[in-house]
Design a protein around this motif. Structure first.
Motif, PDB file in Angstrom:
ATOM      1  N   LEU A 140       0.833  -1.208   0.000  1.00 39.46           N
ATOM      2  CA  LEU A 140       0.000   0.000   0.000  1.00 39.46           C
ATOM      3  C   LEU A 140       0.867   1.258   0.000  1.00 39.46           C
ATOM      4  CD1 LEU A 140      -2.675  -0.903   2.714  1.00 39.46           C
ATOM      5  CD2 LEU A 140      -3.050  -0.791   0.247  1.00 39.46           C
ATOM      6  N   PRO A 141       0.367   2.362  -0.579  1.00 41.06           N
ATOM      7  CA  PRO A 141       1.094   3.635  -0.465  1.00 41.06           C
ATOM      8  C   PRO A 141       1.267   4.012   1.007  1.00 41.06           C
ATOM      9  CG  PRO A 141      -0.729   3.818  -2.031  1.00 41.06           C
ATOM     10  CD  PRO A 141      -0.863   2.482  -1.359  1.00 41.06           C
ATOM     11  N   ASP A 142       2.362   4.716   1.321  1.00 39.60           N
ATOM     12  CA  ASP A 142       2.700   5.020   2.717  1.00 39.60           C
ATOM     13  C   ASP A 142       1.574   5.683   3.496  1.00 39.60           C
ATOM     14  OD1 ASP A 142       5.125   3.846   2.512  1.00 39.60           O
ATOM     15  OD2 ASP A 142       6.259   5.703   2.241  1.00 39.60           O
ATOM     16  N   ASP A 143       0.887   6.668   2.874  1.00 40.11           N
ATOM     17  CA  ASP A 143      -0.154   7.388   3.623  1.00 40.11           C
ATOM     18  C   ASP A 143      -1.320   6.465   3.973  1.00 40.11           C
ATOM     19  OD1 ASP A 143      -0.994   7.203   0.991  1.00 40.11           O
ATOM     20  OD2 ASP A 143      -1.805   9.246   0.887  1.00 40.11           O
ATOM     21  N   GLN A 144      -1.644   5.528   3.082  1.00 33.96           N
ATOM     22  CA  GLN A 144      -2.727   4.575   3.359  1.00 33.96           C
ATOM     23  C   GLN A 144      -2.292   3.539   4.398  1.00 33.96           C
ATOM     24  OE1 GLN A 144      -4.169   2.906  -0.375  1.00 33.96           O
ATOM     25  NE2 GLN A 144      -4.103   4.915  -1.338  1.00 33.96           N
ATOM     26  N   LEU A 148      -4.037   2.838   8.122  1.00 33.66           N
ATOM     27  CA  LEU A 148      -4.475   1.475   8.439  1.00 33.66           C
ATOM     28  C   LEU A 148      -3.814   0.978   9.727  1.00 33.66           C
ATOM     29  CD1 LEU A 148      -6.129  -0.919   7.051  1.00 33.66           C
ATOM     30  CD2 LEU A 148      -3.897  -1.791   6.393  1.00 33.66           C
ATOM     31  N   ILE A 149      -2.513   1.199   9.846  1.00 36.42           N
ATOM     32  CA  ILE A 149      -1.768   0.765  11.032  1.00 36.42           C
ATOM     33  C   ILE A 149      -2.248   1.503  12.282  1.00 36.42           C
ATOM     34  CG2 ILE A 149       0.521   0.843  12.141  1.00 36.42           C
ATOM     35  CD1 ILE A 149       1.643   0.220   9.261  1.00 36.42           C
ATOM     36  N   ARG A 175      -8.322   8.194   3.119  1.00 37.27           N
ATOM     37  CA  ARG A 175      -7.142   7.317   3.008  1.00 37.27           C
ATOM     38  C   ARG A 175      -7.467   5.906   3.468  1.00 37.27           C
ATOM     39  NH1 ARG A 175      -2.308  11.390   5.155  1.00 37.27           N
ATOM     40  NH2 ARG A 175      -2.264  12.675   3.267  1.00 37.27           N
ATOM     41  N   MET A 176      -8.297   5.818   4.524  1.00 34.81           N
ATOM     42  CA  MET A 176      -8.687   4.501   5.031  1.00 34.81           C
ATOM     43  C   MET A 176      -9.537   3.769   3.986  1.00 34.81           C
ATOM     44  SD  MET A 176      -8.207   2.609   7.588  1.00 34.81           S
ATOM     45  CE  MET A 176      -8.850   1.153   8.341  1.00 34.81           C
TER      46      MET A 176
END
Length: 197
Positions: A140-144, A148-149, A175-176
């Motif tokens: 996944l792209p970093d911002d997504q 999520l994390i 983003r989520m």
């Protein structure tokens, strides 16, 4: 002074600390120690080990800030959690074993689901699913990935995520949505089955 410190942003507190005022760092630790300790404890499941890793994490945080290596503007907590996570992985690598809840390349999305009475076959299937899913999350792209994390592994509200990442709540929610949508797509592309029964 306490009220004034409460009103400062993470970045302002870091600047305060970099300028020689220890209270900046103390406020940051007070602000996040509960979340960071909980995050570590859920991975290692051992009070004393969690405390050790918590302390090691902040030694690294202090050294990085003091040597000017901190440049995660507005993202202090996710940055500290990444350091803590790396410390956990390092610890278990030294011990030559990884706990069930941690893999070497990501977070265990099934950690929140406790299935106490699983038989061996279901445990094996879940373990494989978990490993596959962790690989997918890394794509996944970093911002997504970050949202999520923070949402699923740190149990943060979207308001907290928005504050920490310096975006609006709508952006964090967006983003989520993208993260979950991309996860579904990647799962289909990689033919991962999530059927346990």
């Amino acid at each position: 002074m306490k009220t004034t410190l409460n009103a400062l942003s993470d970045q302002e507190l870091i600047h305060l600390y970099q300028g020689g005022d220890e209270s900046g760092l103390k406020e940051l630790i007070d602000r996040y120690k509960s979340k960071i300790y909980t995050f570590i404890y859920t991975k290692v499941r051992d009070e004393f080990l969690a405390e050790d890793i918590f302390q090691e994490t902040f030694i690294k945080v202090i050294n990085t800030i003091k040597t000017g290596g901190y440049n995660e503007e507005g993202k202090f907590l996710p940055w500290v959690l990444r350091i803590a996570y790396n410390m956990i992985i390092d610890h278990f690598r030294k011990e030559k074993r990884l706990p069930n809840v941690v893999s070497s390349d990501g977070f265990d999305i099934f950690e929140v689901l406790r299935f106490a009475e699983d038989d061996a076959e279901k445990k094996m299937v879940r373990s494989q699913i978990s490993a596959d899913l962790q690989k997918i999350i890394q794509l996944l792209p970093d911002d997504q990935k970050e949202v999520l994390i923070m949402r699923h592994f740190c149990d943060m509200s979207f308001k907290e995520i928005a504050d920490i990442t310096n975006v609006s709540i709508n952006t964090a929610l967006g983003r989520m949505r993208y993260a979950l949508s991309n996860l579904r797509r990647l799962i289909e592309e990689h033919n991962i089955s999530f059927q346990l029964y």
